[in-house]
Write an enzyme that holds these catalytic residues in place. Structure first.
Site, short mmCIF file in Angstrom:
data_model
loop_
_atom_site.label_atom_id
_atom_site.label_comp_id
_atom_site.label_asym_id
_atom_site.label_seq_id
_atom_site.Cartn_x
_atom_site.Cartn_y
_atom_site.Cartn_z
N ASN A 42 0.84 -0.72 -0.49
CA ASN A 42 -0.25 -0.04 0.23
C ASN A 42 0.84 1.15 0.22
O ASN A 42 1.72 1.40 0.93
CB ASN A 42 -0.80 -0.08 1.09
CG ASN A 42 0.01 -0.31 2.35
OD1 ASN A 42 0.73 -0.70 2.56
ND2 ASN A 42 -1.23 0.14 3.08
N GLU A 44 0.26 5.35 1.08
CA GLU A 44 -0.91 6.33 1.29
C GLU A 44 -0.26 8.13 0.50
O GLU A 44 0.36 7.38 0.03
CB GLU A 44 -0.77 6.07 2.68
CG GLU A 44 -1.59 4.34 2.97
CD GLU A 44 -1.38 4.87 4.35
OE1 GLU A 44 -1.16 5.34 5.37
OE2 GLU A 44 -2.77 3.63 4.73
N CYS A 53 -4.47 0.51 -3.16
CA CYS A 53 -3.74 -0.77 -2.07
C CYS A 53 -2.48 -1.96 -2.40
O CYS A 53 -2.56 -1.44 -3.51
CB CYS A 53 -5.38 -1.18 -1.87
SG CYS A 53 -7.02 -0.77 -0.75
N GLU A 55 -3.27 -4.59 -3.27
CA GLU A 55 -3.51 -5.85 -4.01
C GLU A 55 -3.30 -4.82 -5.19
O GLU A 55 -3.17 -5.29 -6.78
CB GLU A 55 -5.25 -6.12 -4.20
CG GLU A 55 -5.23 -6.80 -2.55
CD GLU A 55 -5.30 -6.33 -0.82
OE1 GLU A 55 -4.90 -5.13 -1.39
OE2 GLU A 55 -6.11 -6.37 -0.63
N CYS A 86 -10.51 -5.27 0.67
CA CYS A 86 -11.69 -4.45 0.41
C CYS A 86 -12.66 -4.46 -0.50
O CYS A 86 -12.32 -5.08 -1.85
CB CYS A 86 -10.62 -3.08 0.58
SG CYS A 86 -9.50 -2.62 -1.13
N CYS A 89 -10.97 -3.87 -3.92
CA CYS A 89 -9.95 -4.98 -4.64
C CYS A 89 -10.62 -5.98 -4.76
O CYS A 89 -9.88 -6.89 -5.47
CB CYS A 89 -8.61 -5.10 -3.35
SG CYS A 89 -7.48 -3.56 -2.87
#
Ligand code: THU
Length: 132
Positions: A42, A44, A53, A55, A86, A89
């Protein structure tokens, strides 16, 4: 490539995570249709919604390296705990997977739970909807 190797690739990616805001580092590793491994973490952003993310960054790695289909994806978050993908994802994994795509999630006893992407995202929106 076995699940242990995939786990190591995901852990290595997780260490690279840029997560100064949530402090929640995530790593993901994919095996594609050629047996090649691709990983991501990830990343940010101070503008929170722009964060990416693990993934999603692993899928980007797969595409840029010439792979096209996720056979297996393993996700690691907090050590020893499941880090389920999530909703966004799940949609991304679905887009770049097939009916056999397996999602591996760490479980508390040091083993992994294995789930099919169709079970994680039932009644998914897919490209067929666009053709109607
Ligand atoms: N995160 C992922 O990388 N993958 C997921 O499926 C769940 C959440 C990241 C996003 C954010 O950087 C941090 O975990 C906390 O939500």
């Amino acid at each position: 490539m076995n699940i242990d190797d995939l786990y190591q690739a995901a852990l290595t990616a997780k260490e690279k995570a840029y997560a100064p805001y949530s402090k929640f580092k995530v790593g993901a590793a994919i095996i594609d249709e050629n047996g090649q491994v691709h990983s991501g973490c990830n990343v940010e952003n101070a503008a929170y919604p722009l964060g990416c993310c693990a993934e999603q960054s692993a899928v980007s790695q797969m595409i840029i390296n010439g792979g096209s289909t996720i056979q297996h994806i393993l996700i690691v978050g907090k050590s020893g705990e499941s880090c389920p993908p999530c909703g966004a994802c799940r949609q991304i994994i679905f887009e770049h997977g097939n009916k056999n795509t397996q999602v591996h999630l760490e479980s508390q006893n040091g083993s992994f739970d294995q789930k099919n992407i169709f079970d994680l995202l039932p009644e998914a929106f897919d490209h067929l909807q666009l053709d109607k």
